[in-house]
Design an enzyme around this catalytic site. Structure first.
Site, short mmCIF file in Angstrom:
data_model
loop_
_atom_site.label_atom_id
_atom_site.label_comp_id
_atom_site.label_asym_id
_atom_site.label_seq_id
_atom_site.Cartn_x
_atom_site.Cartn_y
_atom_site.Cartn_z
N ASN A 202 40.08 39.23 35.50
CA ASN A 202 39.18 39.02 36.65
C ASN A 202 38.10 39.76 36.53
OD1 ASN A 202 38.27 38.81 39.11
ND2 ASN A 202 40.17 38.88 40.18
N ARG B 149 35.73 40.39 38.53
CA ARG B 149 35.33 41.15 39.89
C ARG B 149 36.24 42.49 39.78
NH1 ARG B 149 35.65 37.05 44.78
NH2 ARG B 149 36.19 39.28 45.44
N CYS B 150 37.02 42.59 38.99
CA CYS B 150 37.85 43.73 38.93
C CYS B 150 37.54 44.75 38.06
CB CYS B 150 39.41 43.29 38.57
SG CYS B 150 40.34 44.79 38.39
N GLY B 151 37.07 46.12 38.42
CA GLY B 151 36.41 47.18 37.41
C GLY B 151 37.64 47.44 36.40
N ARG C 242 37.52 44.80 34.03
CA ARG C 242 36.28 44.79 33.09
C ARG C 242 36.28 46.13 32.08
NH1 ARG C 242 33.97 44.20 38.23
NH2 ARG C 242 33.34 46.51 38.16
#
Length: 114
Positions: free
Chosen positions: A8, A10-12, A15
């Site tokens: 995802n 948007r997920c730190g 990433r």
């Protein structure tokens, strides 16, 4: 080595895990944005089995209605069906290599399968 990450963007944590994978010269990374291309219940069953965890251990609680829906105490098949129907319920990131599968929370868990 090939690695598949259910990611995802948007997920730190997702990433950061992807960054670990991409920083290695010996890993070919396949990125699956699971919110756009959700895994099937069959694939999720295989991933959790290979990771050695129960499906409910891969259930995302924060920002979902999983608890209200009773999924934290539901049987495996109910949890898997809910995740396949609503991929926001899948905790991320999951990474699969020939060495196994890990739910990479924290991100460094990915090193166990590289």
């Amino acid at each position: 080595m090939k690695a598949t990450i259910w990611h995802n963007p948007r997920c730190g944590t997702s990433r950061n895990t992807l960054e670990i994978l991409q920083s290695r010269g010996d890993v070919s990374v396949e990125i699956v944005e699971y919110l756009k291309t959700p895994p099937t219940a069959v694939k999720l069953r295989q991933l959790y089995s290979d990771a050695g965890i129960a499906p409910r251990d891969g259930l995302r609680l924060r920002g979902t209605d999983a608890e209200e829906r009773g999924l934290t105490t539901a049987d495996d098949e109910t949890v898997l069906a809910a995740m396949a129907a609503d991929p926001a319920l899948i905790e991320r990131p999951l990474v699969e290599t020939d060495n196994g599968v890990r739910l990479c929370r924290p991100k460094d868990k990915v090193l166990e399968i590289l």
